[in-house]
Scaffold this motif. Structure first.
Motif, PDB file in Angstrom:
ATOM      1  N   ASN A   1       0.872  -1.189  -0.052  1.00  0.00           N
ATOM      2  CA  ASN A   1      -0.269   0.085   0.032  1.00  0.00           C
ATOM      3  C   ASN A   1       0.524   1.357  -0.084  1.00  0.00           C
ATOM      4  O   ASN A   1       1.859   1.347   0.690  1.00  0.00           O
ATOM      5  CB  ASN A   1      -0.949  -0.020   1.276  1.00  0.00           C
ATOM      6  N   PRO A   2       0.471   2.236  -0.813  1.00  0.00           N
ATOM      7  CA  PRO A   2      -0.627   2.423  -1.451  1.00  0.00           C
ATOM      8  C   PRO A   2      -0.611   2.637  -2.976  1.00  0.00           C
ATOM      9  O   PRO A   2      -1.133   2.951  -3.720  1.00  0.00           O
ATOM     10  CB  PRO A   2      -1.433   3.759  -1.001  1.00  0.00           C
ATOM     11  N   SER A   3       0.417   1.892  -3.209  1.00  0.00           N
ATOM     12  CA  SER A   3       0.914   1.807  -4.797  1.00  0.00           C
ATOM     13  C   SER A   3      -0.097   1.150  -5.723  1.00  0.00           C
ATOM     14  O   SER A   3      -0.102   1.505  -6.788  1.00  0.00           O
ATOM     15  CB  SER A   3       2.236   0.967  -4.905  1.00  0.00           C
ATOM     16  N   GLY A   4      -1.045   0.195  -5.265  1.00  0.00           N
ATOM     17  CA  GLY A   4      -1.812  -0.085  -6.398  1.00  0.00           C
ATOM     18  C   GLY A   4      -3.059   0.794  -6.629  1.00  0.00           C
ATOM     19  O   GLY A   4      -3.225   1.235  -7.710  1.00  0.00           O
ATOM     20  N   ALA A   5      -3.231   1.785  -5.563  1.00  0.00           N
ATOM     21  CA  ALA A   5      -4.233   3.054  -5.890  1.00  0.00           C
ATOM     22  C   ALA A   5      -3.452   4.009  -6.757  1.00  0.00           C
ATOM     23  O   ALA A   5      -4.268   4.642  -7.699  1.00  0.00           O
ATOM     24  CB  ALA A   5      -4.669   3.534  -4.407  1.00  0.00           C
ATOM     25  N   ARG A   6      -2.200   4.293  -6.559  1.00  0.00           N
ATOM     26  CA  ARG A   6      -1.460   5.317  -7.357  1.00  0.00           C
ATOM     27  C   ARG A   6      -1.438   4.877  -8.668  1.00  0.00           C
ATOM     28  O   ARG A   6      -1.657   5.567  -9.699  1.00  0.00           O
ATOM     29  CB  ARG A   6      -0.132   5.346  -6.659  1.00  0.00           C
ATOM     30  N   ILE A   7      -0.865   3.552  -9.058  1.00  0.00           N
ATOM     31  CA  ILE A   7      -0.772   3.106 -10.355  1.00  0.00           C
ATOM     32  C   ILE A   7      -2.118   3.227 -11.083  1.00  0.00           C
ATOM     33  O   ILE A   7      -2.185   3.352 -12.463  1.00  0.00           O
ATOM     34  CB  ILE A   7      -0.164   1.806 -10.284  1.00  0.00           C
ATOM     35  N   ALA A   8      -3.198   2.715 -10.430  1.00  0.00           N
ATOM     36  CA  ALA A   8      -4.532   2.467 -11.044  1.00  0.00           C
ATOM     37  C   ALA A   8      -4.966   3.908 -11.252  1.00  0.00           C
ATOM     38  O   ALA A   8      -5.652   4.307 -12.506  1.00  0.00           O
ATOM     39  CB  ALA A   8      -5.629   2.023 -10.208  1.00  0.00           C
ATOM     40  N   LYS A   9      -4.649   4.882 -10.617  1.00  0.00           N
ATOM     41  CA  LYS A   9      -5.153   6.103 -10.797  1.00  0.00           C
ATOM     42  C   LYS A   9      -4.417   6.707 -11.988  1.00  0.00           C
ATOM     43  O   LYS A   9      -4.885   7.658 -12.992  1.00  0.00           O
ATOM     44  CB  LYS A   9      -4.645   7.114  -9.647  1.00  0.00           C
ATOM     45  N   GLU A  10      -2.975   6.529 -12.133  1.00  0.00           N
ATOM     46  CA  GLU A  10      -2.394   6.902 -13.544  1.00  0.00           C
ATOM     47  C   GLU A  10      -2.920   6.242 -14.577  1.00  0.00           C
ATOM     48  O   GLU A  10      -3.199   6.986 -15.601  1.00  0.00           O
ATOM     49  CB  GLU A  10      -0.862   6.599 -13.264  1.00  0.00           C
ATOM     50  N   TYR A  11      -3.048   5.016 -14.698  1.00  0.00           N
ATOM     51  CA  TYR A  11      -3.700   4.360 -15.851  1.00  0.00           C
ATOM     52  C   TYR A  11      -5.334   5.010 -16.257  1.00  0.00           C
ATOM     53  O   TYR A  11      -5.757   4.765 -17.110  1.00  0.00           O
ATOM     54  CB  TYR A  11      -3.884   2.896 -15.722  1.00  0.00           C
ATOM     55  N   PHE A  12      -5.953   5.289 -14.930  1.00  0.00           N
ATOM     56  CA  PHE A  12      -7.451   5.708 -15.307  1.00  0.00           C
ATOM     57  C   PHE A  12      -7.263   6.892 -15.880  1.00  0.00           C
ATOM     58  O   PHE A  12      -8.339   7.313 -16.889  1.00  0.00           O
ATOM     59  CB  PHE A  12      -7.966   5.885 -13.963  1.00  0.00           C
ATOM     60  N   ASP A  13      -6.311   7.832 -15.551  1.00  0.00           N
ATOM     61  CA  ASP A  13      -6.231   9.377 -16.124  1.00  0.00           C
ATOM     62  C   ASP A  13      -5.694   9.052 -17.530  1.00  0.00           C
ATOM     63  O   ASP A  13      -6.170   9.939 -18.250  1.00  0.00           O
ATOM     64  CB  ASP A  13      -5.234  10.033 -15.396  1.00  0.00           C
ATOM     65  N   GLU A  14      -5.070   7.959 -17.954  1.00  0.00           N
ATOM     66  CA  GLU A  14      -4.816   7.793 -19.294  1.00  0.00           C
ATOM     67  C   GLU A  14      -5.726   6.973 -20.017  1.00  0.00           C
ATOM     68  O   GLU A  14      -5.678   7.041 -21.461  1.00  0.00           O
ATOM     69  CB  GLU A  14      -3.475   6.797 -19.321  1.00  0.00           C
ATOM     70  N   GLY A  15      -6.995   6.750 -19.481  1.00  0.00           N
ATOM     71  CA  GLY A  15      -7.946   6.119 -20.298  1.00  0.00           C
ATOM     72  C   GLY A  15      -7.672   4.613 -20.504  1.00  0.00           C
ATOM     73  O   GLY A  15      -8.343   3.940 -21.315  1.00  0.00           O
ATOM     74  N   ALA A  16      -6.742   4.018 -20.073  1.00  0.00           N
ATOM     75  CA  ALA A  16      -6.351   2.634 -20.074  1.00  0.00           C
ATOM     76  C   ALA A  16      -7.232   1.615 -19.301  1.00  0.00           C
ATOM     77  O   ALA A  16      -7.576   0.513 -19.878  1.00  0.00           O
ATOM     78  CB  ALA A  16      -4.972   2.254 -19.512  1.00  0.00           C
ATOM     79  N   ILE A  17      -8.031   2.208 -18.190  1.00  0.00           N
ATOM     80  CA  ILE A  17      -8.913   1.268 -17.532  1.00  0.00           C
ATOM     81  C   ILE A  17     -10.145   2.200 -17.501  1.00  0.00           C
ATOM     82  O   ILE A  17     -10.165   3.383 -17.552  1.00  0.00           O
ATOM     83  CB  ILE A  17      -8.506   0.724 -16.197  1.00  0.00           C
ATOM     84  N   SER A  18     -11.232   1.560 -17.031  1.00  0.00           N
ATOM     85  CA  SER A  18     -12.675   1.994 -17.080  1.00  0.00           C
ATOM     86  C   SER A  18     -12.804   2.707 -15.710  1.00  0.00           C
ATOM     87  O   SER A  18     -11.970   2.063 -14.758  1.00  0.00           O
ATOM     88  CB  SER A  18     -13.699   0.989 -17.494  1.00  0.00           C
ATOM     89  N   GLN A  19     -13.740   3.296 -15.329  1.00  0.00           N
ATOM     90  CA  GLN A  19     -14.182   3.777 -14.102  1.00  0.00           C
ATOM     91  C   GLN A  19     -14.559   2.542 -13.030  1.00  0.00           C
ATOM     92  O   GLN A  19     -13.882   2.508 -12.040  1.00  0.00           O
ATOM     93  CB  GLN A  19     -15.168   4.738 -14.025  1.00  0.00           C
ATOM     94  N   ARG A  20     -15.271   1.923 -13.896  1.00  0.00           N
ATOM     95  CA  ARG A  20     -15.687   0.530 -12.981  1.00  0.00           C
ATOM     96  C   ARG A  20     -14.259  -0.301 -12.411  1.00  0.00           C
ATOM     97  O   ARG A  20     -14.243  -0.940 -11.509  1.00  0.00           O
ATOM     98  CB  ARG A  20     -16.627  -0.393 -13.812  1.00  0.00           C
ATOM     99  N   GLU A  21     -13.489  -0.553 -13.464  1.00  0.00           N
ATOM    100  CA  GLU A  21     -12.413  -1.259 -13.164  1.00  0.00           C
ATOM    101  C   GLU A  21     -11.292  -0.491 -12.047  1.00  0.00           C
ATOM    102  O   GLU A  21     -10.861  -1.090 -11.259  1.00  0.00           O
ATOM    103  CB  GLU A  21     -11.521  -1.411 -14.426  1.00  0.00           C
TER     104      GLU A  21
END
Length: 373
Positions: free
Chosen positions: A92-112
């Motif tokens: 923790n909290p690297s998963g949240a940080r990395i997920a935020k980066e990919y979400f901002d880039e549009g690589a994952i959906s809001q649900r994911e």
């Protein structure tokens, strides 16, 4: 929450800081040392490395290599799998940080993104095996037991989060575009991102160390011990401090639990719960990255509680297989904070110093290049 409702406890905290400065100052010092000793060495290499791996398109390469597995079996996007893997490795909290980066880039959906925030809450294996097992309990087998329980307990959360993580759409063809920037520039960017993340995490950790000190100073833990005396008796805890401290900042609870009296298997079960629940400090760190996800804190707390209970049950039912021949030799021991910190804190200081030296060098080089032109 309305602003004045937030202001009241903050004002009360300021008054307590003036009345009881010594415990607050000591808590601040302990929090900074804990951050430099435990968090920076465990997280910095992974945060910097994931930044470089992302720049060099590792998720895209994994996606192309493992496309059949994700498409037909797990039905999880390769990017989500990469985030889960790196979250487990770095804690923790690297998963949240990395997920935020990919979400901002549009690589994952809001649900994911929301599902990853709920699920990717792993304590660092280095902390579980090294700090908890070797340092606190003088046994790597204790560390392996707690790590196994932590991962096994996370499966219950995964089953609940799977509808959010499941990707029913056809995964797009992964386009690999290697970076054009020089390695030194990518390294500086990765170090800068990792350092800024660590500073924010450190601030949250120190804040909750102060909260714990204030709660102990005003005897709230003592009051909790009186109210929950039957539960403490059932768990064979001497007082409420380890449990209450762990719910606020889990590393404090883990350290206090290691020196608490009582049967080894109960202490380890409570430790497993505290590690998986993660504490309000980690919850706040995850909240920092949750903007735009539809994140619901109550649901998050329920998942953390489920993870905690599942991990504790795994310890209670499985400790015989790991520690049968060691159950009678364990005695409460004082955490070896000072001796362990002497090796890790200079490393943390070196990391911060290296960042500033590298930044000065590269910016000076850029200025010289500009003047030469």
């Amino acid at each position: 929450m309305k602003p004045y409702l937030t202001m009241i406890p903050l004002l009360a905290g300021l008054i307590l800081l003036v009345i009881f400065p010594e415990p607050v100052i000591m808590a601040t010092r302990t929090g900074v040392l804990a951050w430099a000793d435990k968090v920076v060495p465990a997280l910095f290499p992974f945060l910097a490395l994931t930044g470089l791996l992302t720049a060099y398109q590792l998720p895209q390469m994994l996606g192309k290599a493992l496309m059949p597995l994700f498409k037909h079996l797990l039905k999880i996007s390769p990017v989500s799998f990469f985030i889960i893997l790196m979250s487990f490795m770095s804690g923790n909290p690297s998963g949240a940080r990395i997920a935020k980066e990919y979400f901002d880039e549009g690589a994952i959906s809001q649900r994911e993104f929301r599902g990853l925030l709920y699920f990717c809450n792993f304590a660092s294996p280095l902390f579980i095996i090294g700090t908890t097992g070797v340092v606190l309990y003088d046994s790597p087998r204790v560390g392996y037991l707690l790590l196994f329980a932590h991962l096994a307990g996370s499966l219950a959360v995964f089953l609940c989060c799977y509808p959010m993580l499941k990707n029913t759409q056809h995964a797009p063809v992964q386009t690999i575009r290697f970076p054009t920037l020089a390695f030194s520039e990518l390294l500086l960017k990765a170090i800068e991102t990792a350092t800024s993340t660590l500073v924010r995490i450190g601030g949250v950790i120190v804040f909750f160390y102060i909260v714990t000190a204030v709660l102990e100073t005003i005897r709230l833990y003592h009051l909790a011990g009186i109210i929950f005396a039957p539960l403490l008796g059932l768990l064979q805890l001497e007082n409420a401090s380890p449990l209450m401290s762990g719910l606020v900042e889990f590393t404090q609870g883990v350290f206090k639990m290691s020196s608490n009296g009582g049967p080894l298997h109960l202490r380890l079960a409570i430790t497993a719960f505290l590690i998986s629940f993660a504490g309000l400090s980690v919850h706040t760190q995850v909240l920092m990255f949750s903007k735009g996800s539809g994140f619901k804190y109550l649901q998050y707390v329920l998942f953390r509680t489920l993870h905690g209970w599942a991990s504790a049950l795994v310890v209670l039912f499985g400790w015989h297989f790991f520690l049968t021949d060691m159950a009678d030799v364990f005695m409460p021991m004082e955490p070896q904070i000072t001796a362990y910190a002497l090796t890790a804190i200079p490393f943390s200081i070196g990391i911060i110093g290296f960042y500033f030296l590298l930044a000065i060098f590269l910016r000076g080089k850029a200025m010289l290049t500009k003047h030469a032109q």
